[in-house]
Scaffold this motif. Structure first.
Motif, PDB file in Angstrom:
ATOM      1  N   MET A   1      20.016  24.083 -75.213  1.00 33.85           N
ATOM      2  CA  MET A   1      20.699  24.242 -73.936  1.00 33.85           C
ATOM      3  C   MET A   1      19.646  24.249 -72.825  1.00 33.85           C
ATOM      4  N   ASP A   2      19.773  23.346 -71.876  1.00 33.94           N
ATOM      5  CA  ASP A   2      18.843  23.249 -70.753  1.00 33.94           C
ATOM      6  C   ASP A   2      19.417  24.019 -69.570  1.00 33.94           C
ATOM      7  N   ASN A   5      18.076  23.087 -65.726  1.00 37.79           N
ATOM      8  CA  ASN A   5      18.610  21.866 -65.110  1.00 37.79           C
ATOM      9  C   ASN A   5      20.095  21.998 -64.802  1.00 37.79           C
ATOM     10  N   THR A   6      20.833  22.719 -65.634  1.00 42.94           N
ATOM     11  CA  THR A   6      22.252  22.972 -65.373  1.00 42.94           C
ATOM     12  C   THR A   6      22.416  23.811 -64.113  1.00 42.94           C
ATOM     13  N   GLU A  31       7.540  32.037 -68.354  1.00 39.82           N
ATOM     14  CA  GLU A  31       7.743  30.638 -68.014  1.00 39.82           C
ATOM     15  C   GLU A  31       7.784  30.490 -66.489  1.00 39.82           C
ATOM     16  N   ARG A  53      16.870  31.768 -67.463  1.00 40.56           N
ATOM     17  CA  ARG A  53      16.509  31.134 -68.737  1.00 40.56           C
ATOM     18  C   ARG A  53      16.943  31.972 -69.929  1.00 40.56           C
TER      19      ARG A  53
END
Length: 191
Positions: A1-2, A5-6, A31, A53
């Protein structure tokens, strides 16, 4: 699952833009966190990307669930914005990283006090979190949606008011005094 970007697509779609300038901040062991800068007439919106995230977890929980749990990003809107080298992007990154670093859960009416100006020369040393106009971004089940919290810059006096009387009382004082909390040059509410 990104997730990032979503979330980015959700933010850009909300503001009706195809892209936005971004500054990236990295802390040791975490991150990168991006801060989008979106001009909108005489307003500038600063929106974090990176806090969502991973879900925020209760620091007393025995195990952190890697999928379930609340997720949040911060949005701060200023009339006219502030300069690129002001330090605001770093402050927003520190604030949105606080769940990973300090184990807190970001939520409406939370007071996040930096104890120093949140950007160079600002009279504001804290932010008060509230509901944002940016709609939550849905993620695939079983992940919870990413919520956006409005981060309103406040002075040390206003932060003390929140501690004593609560967030609602400060918001009432702003309304009564007709204070535009998006004005980067505003003074403290007369409390």
């Amino acid at each position: 699952m990104d997730v990032i970007n979503t979330v980015r697509a959700g933010v850009l779609g909300h503001f009706g833009v195809a892209s936005a300038d971004a500054a990236s901040v990295t802390f040791l062991g975490l991150e990168p966190i991006d801060i989008l800068r979106i001009p909108d007439g005489d307003l500038v919106h600063y929106v974090t990307l990176g806090g969502s995230r991973h879900p925020m977890t209760d620091p007393t929980a025995a195990l952190a669930d890697p999928v379930r749990g609340p997720r949040a990003e911060l949005a701060l809107t200023l009339r006219g914005g502030v300069g690129a080298g002001s330090g605001l992007t770093k402050t927003l990154a520190v604030l949105v990283a606080s769940p990973s670093v300090e184990g807190i859960v970001l939520q409406a009416d939370a007071l996040l006090d930096m104890g120093e100006p949140i950007w160079g020369g600002a009279p504001f040393t804290a932010v008060l979190l509230g509901e944002s106009d940016i709609p939550a971004v849905e993620l695939p089940e079983p992940a919870e949606p990413v919520r956006f919290l409005a981060a309103t810059p406040i002075t040390a006096t206003e932060a003390a008011w929140v501690r004593i009387r609560g967030a609602a009382a400060l918001r009432d004082a702003w309304t009564e005094a007709k204070i535009d909390v998006r004005d980067a040059d505003r003074g403290a509410a007369s409390l």
